[in-house]
Design a protein around this motif. Structure first.
Motif, PDB file in Angstrom:
ATOM      1  N   ASP A 499      34.342  18.340  74.591  1.00  0.00           N
ATOM      2  CA  ASP A 499      33.376  19.069  75.410  1.00  0.00           C
ATOM      3  C   ASP A 499      34.166  19.917  76.405  1.00  0.00           C
ATOM      4  N   GLY A 502      32.584  20.665  79.731  1.00  0.00           N
ATOM      5  CA  GLY A 502      31.787  19.585  80.299  1.00  0.00           C
ATOM      6  C   GLY A 502      30.305  19.866  80.348  1.00  0.00           C
ATOM      7  N   ALA A 505      27.651  16.889  79.388  1.00  0.00           N
ATOM      8  CA  ALA A 505      27.791  15.591  80.059  1.00  0.00           C
ATOM      9  C   ALA A 505      26.479  14.830  80.125  1.00  0.00           C
ATOM     10  N   GLN A 506      25.385  15.520  80.434  1.00  0.00           N
ATOM     11  CA  GLN A 506      24.099  14.829  80.562  1.00  0.00           C
ATOM     12  C   GLN A 506      23.647  14.234  79.237  1.00  0.00           C
ATOM     13  N   ALA A 509      25.651  11.131  78.126  1.00  0.00           N
ATOM     14  CA  ALA A 509      25.643   9.964  79.017  1.00  0.00           C
ATOM     15  C   ALA A 509      25.414   8.643  78.289  1.00  0.00           C
ATOM     16  N   VAL A 512      28.725   7.635  76.748  1.00  0.00           N
ATOM     17  CA  VAL A 512      29.778   7.386  77.738  1.00  0.00           C
ATOM     18  C   VAL A 512      29.495   6.107  78.519  1.00  0.00           C
TER      19      VAL A 512
END
Length: 668
Positions: A499, A502, A505-506, A509, A512
């Motif tokens: 990514d 970034g 990221a959402q 989630a 992660v």
């Protein structure tokens, strides 16, 4: 009685509307060329092929397949046409066999509308040839005959067309190969069919649109198609061969089948005699006389319930494809017939006077409505049976095949074995929007996945801006990755993420936070280079070990699990070296357990030019919103695809990934 032809032999044809059925045991291209009295092809517009499948009185398949049905109406042939040559060729550039000597001899049959064979021919004796004129229908003194040709060409379609006197031979051959490659790229991979199993439906004569009577009902699904109006058949997908350790064993597929004494040789599936397991006994109550059988979950052949359900879903998929193809063909026939009758009326000046013309138009329109209504009634009957089957099959599916809202996920446990297939979404057609067929693909993945974050011309995509589509594409990728993690045993599937900026990221989630990733998502140019270098090196190492015949020679501690690389926001943050590495992973990775999932907008990657076209073709394109971009492997319908997403507010994804992470921690 069928005439079994040998090379050069001919046989008279007493019917004008025919089907030409081809069975080859491997995907081939089927085309047909129109010729004059000397057999010359006047131009590319005289050739029906996957890129241009219809001509007056002729329709061929739209893509390469192991079985074809070509529709021929000799009465509709232009007066200048005196020959119809059936052409077969091996597709190029798709990794398959390159000569007919390496595959079973193609079998070609000319049949009537009731499916009865008029003449058949096994194109034997081919060796280095990659294209062949199988047979020809020719007009002689006002009557039509069929002749077995069997003329092969080692130079492929280009040599064949050149021999037929076509000036644009090489251009046409290249266009056909391009059309086939595009069809392969958008086609859903079909299951193997070594036996040509016909367990879902019994062979039954069908009634044409210009004949009275009702088509007969199928034995299981009931989705029988009125064959006379369709150039395609009602065949169902074959079943996988027995597992290697099966006690049932297999017959040597390289040996031809022995003829039975006292009868004709069965050429329907040459050199393919592997036995398939019998279907389980039905558990539903017997049907009343004259009524279709009650559907039963797992009512298909297979070695386990999982395999039976897999085969049943594919059978439903093919049944819906073929019955819809028959309906569309019937409507097209009704419209062309009405237009022909109206043209005849208008061409006669006497019919334009008084009410004679109006009466003829009303009669033509009434006949059109009758034919369309008859076809729709048959389609509705088949749809009702398939809908009933779907209602019992969907709740019985295991997690790998089930939607995220299926209660089976509430009892999820990390599996001990890899399933046969994985659900990637649902498919439906406009004639039956409420009937959704699970889209199942075999595991391990044969091709990488491309989650298209662009609008792509879809109606649904036009309702979203680019930011929303990018977010939905990443959420779709995460849902697919989570499903892959969930259906593999602990430690046998590893996910990496790139990514660069970034931006995902959402959406990432859930992966992660639960700790199921091999490492945090790679960001920046250095992170991208590191991940790609490690995965390309992995592919190189495994390839070298396999080529050397020493798979045990891999370094100590080498991770032997399947690998998935999710790439977000391509091409931003990728230099030329990274692009070449991605192409390498897409081409070579699946064979050694490294799979690619691209989240990208093709238009944004257009700056790299046509160099990236092979990358897109190597991947199976999926969309985050409904879009009609996928084709079935039988008749090539444009199916509307919808991704399998987690319902809003559901915690099922979090619960499943938590269990995967816990099992992964215990494994390591």
């Amino acid at each position: 009685m069928t005439a079994e032809l040998v090379r050069g032999q001919n046989h008279p044809l007493s019917q004008a509307r025919l089907e030409i059925r081809v069975s080859a045991g491997t995907p081939i291209v089927a085309a047909a060329a129109l010729g004059d009295e000397q057999g010359r092809i006047h131009g590319v517009e005289w050739v029906a092929h996957p890129g241009a499948p219809t001509l007056p009185g002729l329709e061929v398949s739209r893509q390469a397949a192991a079985d074809h049905r070509l529709a021929v109406d000799l009465d509709a042939m232009p007066e200048a046409v005196h020959r119809v040559s059936v052409l077969l060729a091996l597709p190029t550039g798709v990794g398959g066999p390159t000569s007919f000597g390496a595959v079973p001899a193609p079998f070609v049959a000319v049949t009537g509308l009731d499916g009865a064979e008029v003449a058949s021919y096994t194109v034997a004796g081919l060796e280095s040839e990659s294209a062949v004129v199988a047979l020809e229908l020719y007009r002689r003194q006002g009557a039509w005959k069929v002749r077995a040709i069997g003329q092969g060409y080692a130079g492929g379609l280009a040599d064949l067309f050149n021999d037929q006197g076509l000036a644009q031979a090489h251009q046409l051959a290249g266009g056909i190969n391009d059309a086939v490659a595009q069809g392969v790229a958008r086609s859903i991979p079909a299951p193997p069919r070594p036996d040509g199993d016909r367990s879902r439906q019994a062979a039954a004569p069908a009634v044409g649109p210009d004949q009275s009577g009702q088509a007969q009902q199928g034995t299981t699904s009931g989705a029988t198609a009125p064959q006379p109006t369709s150039p395609y058949g009602n065949q169902t997908p074959g079943q996988p061969a027995p597992p290697p350790n099966s006690p049932y064993g297999t017959t040597d597929p390289t040996q031809p089948s022995a003829p039975t004494s006292g009868g004709p040789i069965d050429y329907s599936h040459p050199r393919r005699q592997n036995a398939a397991p019998p279907p389980p006994p039905p558990t539903a109550p017997p049907a009343q006389p004259g009524q279709p059988a009650q559907p039963v979950a797992g009512d298909a052949t297979g070695w386990s319930m999982e395999e039976r359900l897999y085969n049943q879903v594919w059978g439903m998929f093919e049944d819906l494809a073929r019955t819809t193809a028959a309906y569309r063909s019937a409507v097209d026939f009704a419209e062309s017939r009405m237009e022909k009758e109206l043209d005849q009326v208008l061409s006669d000046p006497r019919s334009r006077i008084g009410g004679q013309g109006d009466a003829a138009r009303e009669a033509a329109q009434a006949k059109h409505s009758q034919l369309v209504n008859q076809a729709r009634a048959t389609l509705d009957r088949d749809l009702a049976q398939l809908s009933a089957e779907s209602q019992v099959v969907e709740p019985a599916l295991p997690p790998a095949y089930a939607r995220w809202d299926n209660p089976v996920w509430h009892g999820y446990r990390v599996p001990m074995e890899i399933p046969m297939a994985l659900r990637l979404g649902e498919l439906h057609l406009p004639e039956s929007a409420e009937l959704r067929i699970p889209m199942l693909v075999r595991l391990p993945l044969e091709r990488g996945l491309w989650i298209d974050s662009g609008r792509g011309g879809s109606l649904e995509g036009s309702f979203h801006d680019s930011h929303d589509l990018s977010r939905l594409a990443m959420e779709t990728a995460v849902a697919h990755a989570a499903r892959l993690l969930a259906v593999y045993p602990a430690g046998e599937f590893t996910v990496h993420v790139i990514d660069p900026a970034g931006s995902g990221a959402q959406a990432l989630a859930p992966l992660v936070q639960t700790g199921v990733l091999a490492a945090p998502p790679a960001v920046g140019a250095a992170g991208v280079a590191d991940v790609l270098a490690r995965l390309t090196q992995r592919v190189d190492l495994v390839q070298m070990a396999l080529r050397a015949g020493a798979p045990d020679s891999l370094p100590p501690g080498f991770d032997t699990s399947q690998q998935l690389l999710i790439v977000n926001d391509f091409p931003h943050g990728f230099d030329d070296r990274a692009v070449n590495q991605l192409r390498y992973l897409a081409d070579e990775g699946p064979a050694v357990g490294v799979h690619l999932m691209m989240v990208a907008d093709r238009e944004e990657a257009a700056g790299y030019g046509p160099l990236l076209d092979p990358l897109w073709r190597a991947l199976l394109r999926l969309t985050p919103v409904a879009d009609d971009h996928l084709a079935d492997p039988w008749v090539g319908h444009a199916w509307t695809y919808e991704p399998s997403l987690v319902p809003p507010g559901s915690q099922v994804l979090q619960q499943v990934l938590t269990q995967v992470a816990a099992a992964r921690a215990k494994h390591w």
